[in-house]
Motif scaffolding. Structure first.
Motif, PDB file in Angstrom:
ATOM      1  N   ALA A  69      -4.736  -5.383   0.616  1.00 30.89           N
ATOM      2  CA  ALA A  69      -4.083  -5.203   1.906  1.00 30.89           C
ATOM      3  C   ALA A  69      -4.619  -3.968   2.629  1.00 30.89           C
ATOM      4  O   ALA A  69      -4.829  -3.975   3.841  1.00 30.89           O
ATOM      5  N   HIS A  70      -4.871  -2.904   1.856  1.00 25.74           N
ATOM      6  CA  HIS A  70      -5.416  -1.681   2.452  1.00 25.74           C
ATOM      7  C   HIS A  70      -6.806  -1.911   3.044  1.00 25.74           C
ATOM      8  O   HIS A  70      -7.111  -1.446   4.143  1.00 25.74           O
ATOM      9  N   ILE A  71      -7.646  -2.627   2.282  1.00 26.00           N
ATOM     10  CA  ILE A  71      -9.005  -2.879   2.778  1.00 26.00           C
ATOM     11  C   ILE A  71      -8.925  -3.680   4.090  1.00 26.00           C
ATOM     12  O   ILE A  71      -9.587  -3.359   5.086  1.00 26.00           O
ATOM     13  N   ALA A  72      -8.053  -4.713   4.060  1.00 27.03           N
ATOM     14  CA  ALA A  72      -7.923  -5.574   5.241  1.00 27.03           C
ATOM     15  C   ALA A  72      -7.414  -4.776   6.438  1.00 27.03           C
ATOM     16  O   ALA A  72      -7.947  -4.877   7.548  1.00 27.03           O
ATOM     17  N   SER A  73      -6.404  -3.960   6.189  1.00 23.30           N
ATOM     18  CA  SER A  73      -5.817  -3.163   7.262  1.00 23.30           C
ATOM     19  C   SER A  73      -6.860  -2.202   7.842  1.00 23.30           C
ATOM     20  O   SER A  73      -6.983  -2.049   9.060  1.00 23.30           O
ATOM     21  N   LEU A 116     -10.355   3.311  -1.914  1.00 17.40           N
ATOM     22  CA  LEU A 116      -9.595   3.799  -3.083  1.00 17.40           C
ATOM     23  C   LEU A 116      -8.703   5.008  -2.772  1.00 17.40           C
ATOM     24  O   LEU A 116      -7.549   5.046  -3.200  1.00 17.40           O
ATOM     25  N   PRO A 117      -9.178   5.999  -2.011  1.00 16.30           N
ATOM     26  CA  PRO A 117      -8.304   7.154  -1.738  1.00 16.30           C
ATOM     27  C   PRO A 117      -7.033   6.774  -0.976  1.00 16.30           C
ATOM     28  O   PRO A 117      -6.005   7.441  -1.129  1.00 16.30           O
ATOM     29  N   ASN A 118      -7.084   5.714  -0.159  1.00 15.78           N
ATOM     30  CA  ASN A 118      -5.886   5.295   0.570  1.00 15.78           C
ATOM     31  C   ASN A 118      -4.971   4.436  -0.294  1.00 15.78           C
ATOM     32  O   ASN A 118      -3.752   4.467  -0.161  1.00 15.78           O
ATOM     33  N   ALA A 119      -5.602   3.643  -1.176  1.00  7.90           N
ATOM     34  CA  ALA A 119      -4.813   2.705  -1.977  1.00  7.90           C
ATOM     35  C   ALA A 119      -4.126   3.400  -3.151  1.00  7.90           C
ATOM     36  O   ALA A 119      -3.062   2.986  -3.579  1.00  7.90           O
ATOM     37  N   LEU A 120      -4.751   4.453  -3.665  1.00  7.89           N
ATOM     38  CA  LEU A 120      -4.146   5.145  -4.814  1.00  7.89           C
ATOM     39  C   LEU A 120      -3.318   6.326  -4.319  1.00  7.89           C
ATOM     40  O   LEU A 120      -3.706   7.009  -3.368  1.00  7.89           O
ATOM     41  N   SER A 121      -2.178   6.550  -4.969  1.00  5.20           N
ATOM     42  CA  SER A 121      -1.360   7.696  -4.567  1.00  5.20           C
ATOM     43  C   SER A 121      -2.104   8.984  -4.925  1.00  5.20           C
ATOM     44  O   SER A 121      -2.933   9.004  -5.844  1.00  5.20           O
ATOM     45  N   ASP A 172      -7.569  11.758  -9.220  1.00  2.74           N
ATOM     46  CA  ASP A 172      -8.562  12.125 -10.241  1.00  2.74           C
ATOM     47  C   ASP A 172      -9.111  10.871 -10.928  1.00  2.74           C
ATOM     48  O   ASP A 172     -10.132  10.927 -11.604  1.00  2.74           O
ATOM     49  N   LEU A 173      -8.425   9.740 -10.739  1.00  4.28           N
ATOM     50  CA  LEU A 173      -8.867   8.498 -11.375  1.00  4.28           C
ATOM     51  C   LEU A 173      -9.751   7.641 -10.455  1.00  4.28           C
ATOM     52  O   LEU A 173     -10.110   6.521 -10.809  1.00  4.28           O
ATOM     53  N   ILE A 174     -10.112   8.189  -9.291  1.00  3.77           N
ATOM     54  CA  ILE A 174     -10.937   7.404  -8.352  1.00  3.77           C
ATOM     55  C   ILE A 174     -12.271   6.967  -8.984  1.00  3.77           C
ATOM     56  O   ILE A 174     -12.627   5.785  -8.916  1.00  3.77           O
ATOM     57  N   PRO A 175     -12.994   7.868  -9.658  1.00  5.04           N
ATOM     58  CA  PRO A 175     -14.270   7.423 -10.258  1.00  5.04           C
ATOM     59  C   PRO A 175     -14.073   6.297 -11.274  1.00  5.04           C
ATOM     60  O   PRO A 175     -14.858   5.348 -11.309  1.00  5.04           O
ATOM     61  N   LEU A 176     -13.007   6.398 -12.067  1.00  5.00           N
ATOM     62  CA  LEU A 176     -12.726   5.364 -13.063  1.00  5.00           C
ATOM     63  C   LEU A 176     -12.427   4.018 -12.392  1.00  5.00           C
ATOM     64  O   LEU A 176     -12.909   2.962 -12.822  1.00  5.00           O
ATOM     65  N   ASN A 177     -11.626   4.066 -11.320  1.00  2.00           N
ATOM     66  CA  ASN A 177     -11.309   2.844 -10.587  1.00  2.00           C
ATOM     67  C   ASN A 177     -12.551   2.229  -9.953  1.00  2.00           C
ATOM     68  O   ASN A 177     -12.693   1.005  -9.889  1.00  2.00           O
TER      69      ASN A 177
END
Lengths: 349, 249, 182
Positions: free
Chosen positions: C23-27, C152-157, C162-167
């Motif tokens: 949904a975030h990507i689409a938005s 990812l920065p918008n979708a993750l709280s 710190d988990l962005i690279p892992l995601n």
């Protein structure tokens, strides 16, 4: 890049209210509106504004009544059983003519029912669930964006007419996330608006009340409320008609109307001309506009997530000019676009 | 020529329509005097109950809102939270506060709302014609306890001042009596203290006033005063049940 | 264009977050989108699911009865949704928990990823949902991997930044390791 933000309906309506200059929120937890109260519990105190988790919906709406009597911009939100508990004070507020915004994120009933999205409170909202002769303005938003826009504006409408305004959504609207464009933030509205209770300094005392004991006083007051609502009907009635050329007219509000829009697209692909008539204010109901729109149709279908409540208003509007059929989906469930499509094909015989 | 006696500025010139011998008029006056002396009239907002005091707006020269039955503490909460600069008080009877409004008074007190509550206890529902109230004494006859209140069937009377005093956030809870001039003077001091606390932003203050209801009790005003002193004060002891300032007990 | 999907699994598998990611990507791309979760008692230990509808046109119903795309992360959800997919639908299954031999529909394309195992190998089983999203992107062609990564920065709280690279790794693994089942 879009400036829209992705928000759940409950949170988006709450944020729109804060941006409308909300001075106080009073509420009580109930599914499916819980995100609303939680959002307020963080964002109102962060702005130094009033937030109280009341001991009951009865207390919450009475806190709203007290705070609204000062002229400050205030609101509550709840869901069906909680709104039922609030009816006493809502009747007082209508009698006393104080503005406020009340959000009902409807769930399945009667009784505890279930927590699924429902439209079972149409009659309660449009007929007045409390005692006595009164009406309120009731908006029935269909998307999160529309809920945001209507709520933001509802506070002005409430103040203009000194009347409680309802936002009637359902569990789907409250729980769903959609991208929304949020309105500009207004300053906190804390004034007495020239009529509110603010201390009788340098002026006569003011009383906010619904008690009218003198002979003929209440009778006159009730007729005055009717005149006020006639003005509201003239200026504030809102609806959407999606097409000008159609054989079948679907009348639906809120989430049902969204489902109908998809059905209309499916029908178009199959060569069937259908259009949607969507009351945005279900009170005042757009009787005249619907009467006009129905004349162009061969048949009208009313689709609601209840056992047939708006159906009555549609029949009053159509006045037998064309046949009116009904499909309902009560019990905290929603019909699918395919079900509407099938029903319309069946109607076409 | 000096004025030695006049109506408080916080009251209107209207003559009350309370029954002869009823304490409401006296209690109205005490509240009016307290508002005058503390210079609070111009910031005051009163919350009227449903019951004999419903016409508060006729008698007080302050802003007034009229609450649904029992909900006055919730309205007072709403007002005070959005307008902390105002002086907010509720004026409630026993049916209003201790029966239908028990939930609202308990929670407003327990949140420590910065309000003043005046509770008029006359041991019956006055306006509806003398039915049993939550404060009706054991054995007392009313139109709904024709053979006297049977506590086994109707429960025991609530001692509200003690209940309020037991709540942690309450800063002041007292019970006074409107029976005699001396007691009325004491009642005045308690009511004034309850408003002073709000002025000083100390917290929730509660004053219960034992009051007469000669009409519904079927008594002369003098007998009614005696009933308050002998019977009511025996069940409802006068005194201060909580004073965060550590005042007289 | 209209993309109507369902995502389903156990509560705690990050099903609702997976839907939110799309949904975030689409938005962000200016498309219309609705994300509608199952809510209430279901969130406590039972199955969780959400529907995500994405379109460049106005979205009517947020409720999807016959999804065109699916992301299925447990067996009860597979049993529930297999019969509901529309003809020609494409669905990604987490084969760590969904038995591919249970596939009976021949008119639906099923794809598999052992997302749970992949996530565990990456060091955090919680990113299984992102592995699945990577797979769904590959199968649907809805968005590119890059479009997902920048969101990812918008979708993750913020507390999980710190988990962005892992995601990011999880998305990319899912994108490349997806395999057709039937």
């Amino acid at each position: 890049m879009s400036k829209k933000v992705l928000m759940k309906g409950n949170e988006a309506i709450a944020e729109a209210s804060i941006r409308a200059g909300l001075a106080g929120y009073f509420g009580y937890p109930i599914t499916p509106q819980n995100e609303f109260t939680s959002y307020m519990s963080y964002h109102m105190p962060a702005k130094g504004r009033a937030f109280v988790q009341a001991e009951s919906e009865v207390a919450a709406i009475n806190m709203v009544y007290g705070a609204a009597a000062t002229g400050c911009r205030v609101m509550t939100s709840s869901s069906s059983p909680g709104i039922a508990l609030m009816q006493e004070a809502i009747s007082y507020m209508c009698g006393a003519e104080v503005p406020a915004v009340i959000v009902n994120i409807m769930r399945g009933g009667p009784g505890l029912g279930n927590i699924g999205p429902s439209q079972g409170d149409y009659n309660q909202a449009t007929r007045g669930g409390g005692n006595g002769d009164y009406k309120m303005i009731v908006y029935a938003p269909s998307t999160v964006q529309e809920a945001v826009d209507l709520t933001y504006n509802a506070f002005d409408v409430a103040d203009k007419y000194k009347i409680p305004v309802f936002i009637l959504g359902d569990g789907a609207l409250g729980q769903m996330a959609e991208p929304v464009l949020l309105p500009e933030e207004k300053p906190e509205m804390k004034g007495d608006q020239g009529w509110g209770l603010s201390g009788a300094k340098g002026r006569d005392p003011r009383a906010v009340m619904s008690l009218r004991l003198a002979e003929g006083e209440l009778r006159k007051h009730n007729w005055d409320l009717v005149s006020k609502f006639e003005k509201i009907t003239e200026a504030e009635t809102k609806y959407e008609l999606t097409d000008t050329d159609y054989d079948v007219l679907i009348a639906a509000f809120g989430t049902s109307a969204r489902v109908a829009k998809t059905a209309i697209r499916q029908l178009k692909e199959q060569g069937i001309k259908a259009a949607l008539f969507r009351p945005i204010t279900i009170c005042p109901f757009p009787y005249a506009a619907l009467a006009e729109a129905a004349k162009k149709a061969k048949k009208v279908l009313v689709a609601e997530m209840n056992t047939g409540q708006m159906l009555f208003d549609v029949k009053v509007a159509v006045e037998g000019a064309v046949p009116v059929e009904f499909m309902g989906c009560p019990g905290g469930e929603s019909f699918s676009p395919e079900e509407i499509t099938a029903k319309i094909k069946e109607m076409q015989g | 020529m000096s004025i030695v006696f006049q109506k408080p500025e916080s009251l209107t010139e209207k003559t009350t329509i309370f029954c002869p011998g009823c304490s409401h008029g006296i209690i109205h006056r005490l509240v009016g005097e307290a508002l005058d002396e503390l210079e609070l009239r111009e910031t005051a907002v009163g919350v009227a109950p449903v019951g004999c005091a419903v016409l508060l707006y006729e008698y007080f020269r302050t802003d007034i809102v009229e609450a649904p039955h029992g909900r006055a503490p919730a309205l007072a909460t709403g007002i005070k939270r959005v307008r902390p600069d105002l002086t907010v008080f509720s004026y409630q009877g026993d049916g209003d506060l201790a029966s239908i409004g028990m939930g609202e008074i308990m929670h407003a007190a327990n949140r420590g709302e910065m309000i003043t509550v005046i509770f008029v206890n006359n041991a019956n529902y006055g306006m509806t014609g003398g039915q049993m109230a939550p404060t009706t004494l054991p054995g007392q006859r009313t139109t709904t306890t024709p053979t006297g209140r049977d506590c086994a069937a109707h429960g025991s009377p609530f001692r509200m001042a003690e209940i309020m005093g037991a709540l942690e956030p309450v800063v002041y809870s007292a019970r006074v009596s409107a029976a005699t001039p001396a007691k009325i003077m004491k009642a005045k001091r308690a009511i004034k203290k309850a408003f002073q606390n709000q002025k000083d932003k100390k917290g929730f203050s509660f004053v219960e006033v034992l009051s007469t209801c000669p009409t519904n009790w079927g008594m002369t005003p003098l007998d009614a005063v005696q009933f308050v002193e002998k019977d009511m004060e025996a069940y409802y002891p006068l005194g201060v049940f909580k004073d965060a300032d550590g005042g007289d007990k | 264009m209209i993309f109507e999907s369902v995502m389903a699994g156990f509560g705690g598998q990050g099903i609702l977050s997976a839907g939110m990611m799309l949904a975030h990507i689409a938005s962000h791309k200016g498309l219309n989108v609705t994300w509608f979760p199952s809510y209430g008692a279901e969130q406590r230990g039972g199955t969780a699911n959400c529907t995500v509808v994405i379109s460049d046109l106005e979205i009517g119903s947020p409720i999807v009865t016959a999804p065109a795309y699916g992301l299925i992360m447990n067996m009860p959800s597979f049993n529930k949704f297999q019969p509901r997919f529309r003809k020609g639908a494409k669905a990604v299954l987490d084969t760590t928990l969904v038995d591919p031999s249970a596939v009976t529909r021949t008119d639906v394309e099923f794809y598999g990823l052992s997302a749970g195992d992949i996530a565990r190998d990456l060091g955090n089983v919680k990113v299984a949902n992102m592995v699945m999203i990577g797979g769904l992107l590959a199968v649907s062609g809805l968005f590119t991997l890059d479009e997902a990564v920048i969101e990812l920065p918008n979708a993750l709280s913020k507390k999980h930044h710190d988990l962005i690279p892992l995601n990011e790794q999880a998305l990319s693994k899912g994108f490349s390791e997806i395999k057709k089942i039937n």
